[in-house]
Design a protein around this motif. Structure first.
Motif, PDB file in Angstrom:
ATOM      1  N   THR A 190     -24.457   6.994  -8.787  1.00 13.44           N
ATOM      2  CA  THR A 190     -23.494   6.739  -7.715  1.00 13.44           C
ATOM      3  C   THR A 190     -23.068   8.036  -7.049  1.00 13.44           C
ATOM      4  OG1 THR A 190     -22.621   4.849  -8.950  1.00 13.44           O
ATOM      5  CG2 THR A 190     -21.274   5.692  -7.159  1.00 13.44           C
ATOM      6  N   TRP A 245     -14.561   1.837  -6.353  1.00 17.31           N
ATOM      7  CA  TRP A 245     -14.873   0.417  -6.497  1.00 17.31           C
ATOM      8  C   TRP A 245     -15.553   0.210  -7.844  1.00 17.31           C
ATOM      9  CZ3 TRP A 245     -13.011  -2.025  -2.291  1.00 17.31           C
ATOM     10  CH2 TRP A 245     -12.982  -1.344  -1.076  1.00 17.31           C
ATOM     11  N   ARG A 289     -19.979   8.578  -4.882  1.00 19.04           N
ATOM     12  CA  ARG A 289     -18.777   7.949  -4.337  1.00 19.04           C
ATOM     13  C   ARG A 289     -18.242   8.731  -3.153  1.00 19.04           C
ATOM     14  NH1 ARG A 289     -14.589   8.196  -7.167  1.00 19.04           N
ATOM     15  NH2 ARG A 289     -15.247   9.650  -8.781  1.00 19.04           N
ATOM     16  N   GLU A 349     -22.778   3.318  -2.007  1.00 16.28           N
ATOM     17  CA  GLU A 349     -22.499   4.415  -2.925  1.00 16.28           C
ATOM     18  C   GLU A 349     -23.633   4.557  -3.933  1.00 16.28           C
ATOM     19  OE1 GLU A 349     -17.625   4.653  -2.945  1.00 16.28           O
ATOM     20  OE2 GLU A 349     -18.624   3.564  -4.563  1.00 16.28           O
ATOM     21  N   SER A 400     -17.618  -2.911  -9.635  1.00 15.23           N
ATOM     22  CA  SER A 400     -18.142  -4.275  -9.529  1.00 15.23           C
ATOM     23  C   SER A 400     -18.108  -4.941 -10.895  1.00 15.23           C
ATOM     24  CB  SER A 400     -19.579  -4.229  -8.999  1.00 15.23           C
ATOM     25  OG  SER A 400     -20.118  -5.522  -8.918  1.00 15.23           O
ATOM     26  N   SER A 457     -24.166  -1.470 -11.076  1.00 21.23           N
ATOM     27  CA  SER A 457     -23.268  -0.479 -11.663  1.00 21.23           C
ATOM     28  C   SER A 457     -23.945   0.399 -12.703  1.00 21.23           C
ATOM     29  CB  SER A 457     -22.044  -1.172 -12.272  1.00 21.23           C
ATOM     30  OG  SER A 457     -21.263  -1.743 -11.254  1.00 21.23           O
ATOM     31  N   HIS A 461     -19.895  -0.663  -1.654  1.00 21.82           N
ATOM     32  CA  HIS A 461     -20.160  -0.285  -3.041  1.00 21.82           C
ATOM     33  C   HIS A 461     -21.661  -0.037  -3.248  1.00 21.82           C
ATOM     34  CE1 HIS A 461     -19.529   0.051  -7.290  1.00 21.82           C
ATOM     35  NE2 HIS A 461     -20.158  -1.068  -7.590  1.00 21.82           N
TER      36      HIS A 461
END
Length: 490
Positions: free
Chosen positions: A139, A148, A141, A19, A150, A135, A16
């Motif tokens: 990102t 994902w 992905r 990413e 978090s 987060s 994660h």
């Protein structure tokens, strides 16, 4: 434009974080290096849990040293748990490394790279507490149909084999509204499945004082239109409450799969590990889950050869494996990890004894998983078509994906049927069972989804039809080498 490559080691939390690292680099103007090309910036996102993690990192850095010497402007960065642990010693051992950053400040990477380039010297920045919740960062992905999410970082437990709490810090929880807003945004992009992540995902809410927050979050995910599959990893048996089981059973898009670390089936060893539950408590959770969801597939993590483990203790683990009927298990040989209490414990188990127990455990678990999988032969399953799940698909002329219970399914297409896209849903009938996968050579139907549309668009092709979304990350392959349990083990 400068190119980048991110190499990831370790648990789902590191996947994660990677990413986020890709998103940060692309936001700063870098582009991903084509497969096989040497990148201008190579980032190692490291793990401190796996055995020989240090040797692997420095071996890889050593291989890159001559490459960097011949490549003007190339930069190397090291982040993750090993960077958090070793700090400035990395640049002492490998002075050609340009940037070292920790688990709490992954957002600093682009600035540190630029500073190292301008100042022509290594930059080391390790924070001891979280600066920005990951987060909130950009990102990139890997999958357009799965994601994902978090919900917390850090860990409040003190397991004697685990170094993670000292590297990731104490648990920090996101507010439920922030989590749900991210999930809704992902669904709007075409994601069909999310996996909620936390070091101990079901202790979510401890920071803001709501011990029922995780069950509420699962139910709230059930109200999001277009979200078809919800998973989570990894829960801690200590924090597993009846309301979570009820939420799983009563929320249609929460999948009937559970990954819950056991670590040992011996109460004496569990106490020595500082695992705050005992085998009867663990088995009762499994019983309650299967009562509420008879078709649930349960997987686990197990460590063999923990200091002081006797043959009787090991037999207790085998007994729990027989009773629990796990559909899969990540099995680890204990190895000393610097900085953990278990490192200095007496009665370290001889390596040959550990190896023997490991082989017996794997043989029994394979037997149990095979027996469980054979019960599914003849049943129809809904499979989320995945990309990269079946390494032999080309040779066997099959596609692969995950069933709702997270079992891996390889399935065949009748001649003349248009292949489904990753992210689409296929209904197939299981014709063969193996310990680690199912084969379905009877094909039913395909439902094209918006997740498939998102995948198609990501390949540079226009989406051909509207649909509904879906996706799903995996929990990884069984380790091929000795290690102790990692960040993901609750």
């Amino acid at each position: 434009m400068r190119t980048y490559e991110v190499r990831t080691y370790g648990c789902q939390m590191n996947v994660h974080d990677s990413e986020r690292l890709r998103g940060l680099l692309e936001d700063a103007g870098y582009v991903r290096a084509p497969e096989g090309d040497q990148a201008d910036v190579v980032v190692f996102n490291t793990c401190a849990v796996r055995e020989n993690a240090d040797n692997k990192l420095y071996g890889n850095l050593g291989h890159l040293a001559p490459v960097k010497a011949k490549t003007p402007g190339m930069q190397i960065a090291v982040g993750g748990c090993l960077a958090q642990k070793d700090k400035a010693s990395i640049t002492k051992k490998a002075p050609w490394v340009d940037v070292v950053f920790g688990t709490h400040n992954i957002g600093s990477l682009p600035v540190l790279l630029e500073r190292a380039r301008v100042q022509q010297e290594s930059q080391v920045e390790i924070l001891e507490s979280l600066e920005v919740f990951p987060s909130t960062l950009p990102t990139r992905r890997e999958s357009p149909y799965s994601a994902w999410v978090s919900i917390s970082v850090g860990c409040n437990n003190t397991c004697t084999f685990c170094i993670v709490p000292s590297l990731r810090g104490r648990e920090k929880d996101r507010r439920p509204g922030d989590v749900l807003a991210e999930v809704e945004a992902l669904v709007a992009e075409g994601v069909l499945e999310v996996t909620l992540l936390g070091q101990n995902v079901n202790s979510y809410g401890v920071e803001f004082g709501d011990r029922y927050a995780f069950g509420k979050l699962l139910r709230a995910c059930g109200t999001i239109d277009g979200l078809e599959r919800v998973r989570f990893t990894s829960p801690h048996p200590r924090d597993f409450t009846a309301d979570v089981i009820e939420a799983m059973a009563e929320t249609p898009n929460v999948m009937p799969s559970l990954h819950m670390p056991l670590q040992s089936g011996s109460d004496r060893v569990l106490k020595s590990m500082r695992r705050s539950y005992r085998r009867d408590r663990y088995l009762k959770i499994i019983e309650d889950v299967r009562t509420a969801m008879p078709d649930a597939a349960i997987t686990t993590d197990i460590i063999v050869g923990f200091p002081g483990e006797t043959e009787e203790d090991f037999q207790g683990t085998l007994d729990v494996v027989r009773q629990a009927r796990f559909s899969g298990a990540f099995t680890f040989q204990y190895s000393k990890r610097p900085g953990t209490p278990a490192e200095s414990m007496e009665e370290q188990v001889p390596r040959d004894v550990v190896q023997d127990r490991y082989e017996r455990l794997v043989a029994l678990q394979d037997e149990m998983a095979w027996a469980e999988n054979k019960l599914i032969v003849g049943r129809s399953l809904e499979v989320l078509v995945a990309e990269g799940e079946g390494r032999k698909d080309a040779a066997t002329h099959r596609l692969s994906g995950r069933a709702r219970d997270n079992r891996l399914v390889h399935f065949a297409l009748p001649e003349g049927v248009e292949p489904p896209r990753p992210g689409d849903l296929a209904t197939v009938e299981v014709t063969y069972a193996a310990p680690h996968h199912l084969v379905a050579d009877v094909f039913g139907s395909v439902r094209r989804t918006r997740a498939g549309d998102a995948w198609e668009a990501a390949q540079g092709h226009p989406a051909s039809s509207p649909g509904v979304m879906l996706g799903m990350p995996t929990i990884g392959a069984k380790p091929l080498e000795p290690a102790v349990g990692g960040c993901q083990v609750g």
